[in-house]
Write an enzyme that holds these catalytic residues in place. Structure first.
Site, PDB file in Angstrom:
ATOM      1  N   GLU A  55      73.531 -22.951 -30.130  1.00  0.00           N
ATOM      2  CA  GLU A  55      74.321 -22.313 -31.195  1.00  0.00           C
ATOM      3  C   GLU A  55      75.075 -21.131 -30.626  1.00  0.00           C
ATOM      4  O   GLU A  55      74.519 -20.342 -29.862  1.00  0.00           O
ATOM      5  CB  GLU A  55      73.434 -21.752 -32.318  1.00  0.00           C
ATOM      6  CG  GLU A  55      72.797 -22.701 -33.257  1.00  0.00           C
ATOM      7  CD  GLU A  55      71.977 -21.944 -34.312  1.00  0.00           C
ATOM      8  OE1 GLU A  55      72.340 -20.810 -34.666  1.00  0.00           O
ATOM      9  OE2 GLU A  55      70.963 -22.496 -34.762  1.00  0.00           O
ATOM     10  N   GLU A  85      77.936 -23.425 -45.064  1.00  0.00           N
ATOM     11  CA  GLU A  85      76.776 -23.898 -45.830  1.00  0.00           C
ATOM     12  C   GLU A  85      76.605 -22.940 -47.011  1.00  0.00           C
ATOM     13  O   GLU A  85      76.020 -21.873 -46.895  1.00  0.00           O
ATOM     14  CB  GLU A  85      75.541 -23.940 -44.926  1.00  0.00           C
ATOM     15  CG  GLU A  85      75.667 -24.966 -43.819  1.00  0.00           C
ATOM     16  CD  GLU A  85      74.493 -24.955 -42.867  1.00  0.00           C
ATOM     17  OE1 GLU A  85      73.462 -25.586 -43.168  1.00  0.00           O
ATOM     18  OE2 GLU A  85      74.613 -24.305 -41.809  1.00  0.00           O
ATOM     19  N   LYS A 143      73.210 -21.095 -48.298  1.00  0.00           N
ATOM     20  CA  LYS A 143      72.417 -20.205 -47.460  1.00  0.00           C
ATOM     21  C   LYS A 143      72.281 -18.839 -48.125  1.00  0.00           C
ATOM     22  O   LYS A 143      73.227 -18.330 -48.718  1.00  0.00           O
ATOM     23  CB  LYS A 143      73.074 -20.031 -46.085  1.00  0.00           C
ATOM     24  CG  LYS A 143      72.711 -21.111 -45.080  1.00  0.00           C
ATOM     25  CD  LYS A 143      73.187 -20.705 -43.695  1.00  0.00           C
ATOM     26  CE  LYS A 143      72.628 -21.643 -42.644  1.00  0.00           C
ATOM     27  NZ  LYS A 143      73.039 -21.238 -41.290  1.00  0.00           N
ATOM     28  N   GLU A 181      76.846 -15.242 -43.499  1.00  0.00           N
ATOM     29  CA  GLU A 181      75.941 -16.370 -43.265  1.00  0.00           C
ATOM     30  C   GLU A 181      76.532 -17.687 -43.765  1.00  0.00           C
ATOM     31  O   GLU A 181      76.199 -18.756 -43.251  1.00  0.00           O
ATOM     32  CB  GLU A 181      74.599 -16.129 -43.965  1.00  0.00           C
ATOM     33  CG  GLU A 181      73.759 -15.032 -43.356  1.00  0.00           C
ATOM     34  CD  GLU A 181      73.173 -15.420 -42.018  1.00  0.00           C
ATOM     35  OE1 GLU A 181      73.010 -16.631 -41.770  1.00  0.00           O
ATOM     36  OE2 GLU A 181      72.899 -14.532 -41.208  1.00  0.00           O
TER      37      GLU A 181
END
Length: 462
Positions: free
Chosen positions: A266, A320, A323, A329
């Site tokens: 990542e 996403e 999250k 985030e």
């Protein structure tokens, strides 16, 4: 007939020549998280990936719908064993066989599964049960793969946070946290024996958050900067990414695991954040990811691993939206749910080169708060660059099982004279050097033979 053979040889070598270049893109991957309720259908995602230069995808789980959708695309797939499955997989070999039978065997090899990560950032969890069971779980899964006669084709590994390093600055002093070194040695012995990678999550974004100055931003975004000098090797680093990767390399070498390959599981930069977050912006995200991709394509490598590009999985394919945490985030996605680009980082096959901003951009709506009381910032000196600390942990909670953990960066340390040094053979493993030589020989041989075919066949073709 001779002309036909010459022409066929010509086209074959052209194809071989192009294949060498195509292979050089195989190090670009992306994370495909699913903590969202607005993601496009997996089949649409598979088509999207085929329109890009992305050749590998990392899943945090083993969703059969996604794995099946990626069949026959040629895209390499990392899949994951949930942290909660580690204890039963460690204690029962039949559990590992059953997991493999349901998650892998029905889809392989049409779906190109290349790595199975057992757990995610387990060493960061501080859960002793998970930590001690991680290696036995990996061993049982490896045995199950061997029994299925695919043990040499699919690797078994696990993904680590940068928090496994106690020391990361300067890069030459990279070392692992002594409290987990014994466990890590066992995992690394497994990596070495099976040829599987040591996967880690470096994030220059969090280094900038701990030291939010313009020069630090440029250092993190691969943009022009004064560099950071490592007195241990006399190497001047010009990017945080290289510094973080080489800190991991130094830590592995110090434990005697020079042969173990590093994979970046990542890394990324958010394009949006809350008003009190330092660094998120479209400009910075495009600069980081775009310049990182260009850096990887250049094959320049890092100072301690020259001439190679480590497999790097960008974070992330999509936002996403479910999250928890700050806005950042939920704002790492390079693509939107409608399959359009959030910004152009140069991943499209149609336009793989996109100019990146040459100067750091600080978001106008983002204030520059002083450093935390625990992290004093050394003022920048006119002639002496200051080295920001490398973050001890990667922050984005990659899966529901991996909660976010605050980074505790160390105090920046003033650097020495910015003298550069070429990397000696002692800084690079024999395996890495041989790999570079083999690649160069193959490439030059292909070009030489191609030129000869062109020379001799051109009159006939005309």
């Amino acid at each position: 007939m001779a002309n036909l053979l010459q022409t066929s040889s010509f086209f074959f070598l052209c194809f071989f020549h192009l294949a060498l270049f195509a292979e050089s893109e195989s190090f670009i991957g992306i994370n495909y998280g699913q903590i969202a309720d607005n993601l496009p259908a997996p089949e649409a995602t598979a088509k999207l990936l085929q329109s890009t230069s992305i050749e590998k995808v990392r899943l945090y789980g083993s969703d059969p719908v996604i794995i099946k959708a990626l069949a026959n695309t040629g895209v390499g797939i990392m899949i994951g064993v949930a942290n909660g499955d580690i204890p039963p997989m460690a204690s029962d070999p039949n559990f590992a066989k059953g997991w493999l039978s349901s998650k892998v065997l029905p889809f392989y090899p049409a779906s190109k599964i290349i790595v199975i990560n057992v757990g995610n950032e387990v060493m960061l969890s501080k859960d002793q049960n998970l930590m001690t069971n991680l290696l036995p779980a990996m061993q049982n899964l490896q045995n199950a793969l061997n029994d299925a006669s695919i043990g040499g084709k699919i690797k078994v590994s696990t993904v680590h946070a940068m928090a496994v390093l106690k020391q990361s600055e300067p890069p030459s002093s990279g070392s692992f946290d002594p409290s987990i070194t014994d466990l890590l040695k066992g995992l690394l012995e497994f990596n070495k024996a099976t040829g599987s990678p040591f996967a880690v999550n470096p994030y220059p974004y969090f280094a900038y958050q701990s030291d939010p100055r313009p020069d630090t931003l440029a250092f993190c975004l691969f943009q022009p900067n004064s560099g950071r000098f490592d007195a241990g090797t006399n190497i001047k680093y010009t990017s945080m990414f290289d510094a973080q990767v080489d800190a991991v390399r130094s830590a592995l070498n110090a434990l005697g695991f020079k042969e173990v390959e590093i994979v970046i599981a990542e890394t990324g930069w958010p394009y949006k954040g809350d008003s009190n977050e330092v660094g998120p912006s479209i400009e910075n995200a495009k600069a980081y990811n775009g310049n990182l991709i260009s850096h990887l394509r250049s094959m320049v490598g890092t100072p301690l691993m020259p001439g190679i590009s480590v497999d790097t999985y960008l974070f992330a394919l999509y936002d996403e939206n479910l999250k928890p945490g700050p806005t950042s985030e939920r704002s790492f996605g390079l693509f939107k749910p409608d399959l359009t680009m959030t910004y152009d980082a140069g991943l499209s096959k149609a336009n793989s080169q996109d100019p990146m901003p040459k100067t750091p951009v600080t978001p106008s709506n983002t204030s520059m708060p002083p450093s935390s009381p625990k992290t004093p910032v050394t003022p920048s000196l006119p002639e002496t660059p200051v080295t920001p600390s490398l973050p001890k942990t990667s922050m984005p909670p990659s899966s529901p099982e991996t909660p976010a953990t605050s980074s505790l960066p160390k105090t920046p340390v003033p650097s020495s004279s910015p003298k550069t040094k070429s990397v000696s053979k002692a800084d690079v493993s024999d395996a890495q050097l041989q790999s570079n030589i083999d690649y160069a020989v193959q490439f030059n041989l292909g070009v030489l033979v191609l030129s000869q075919i062109l020379w001799h066949s051109m009159p006939h073709m005309l």
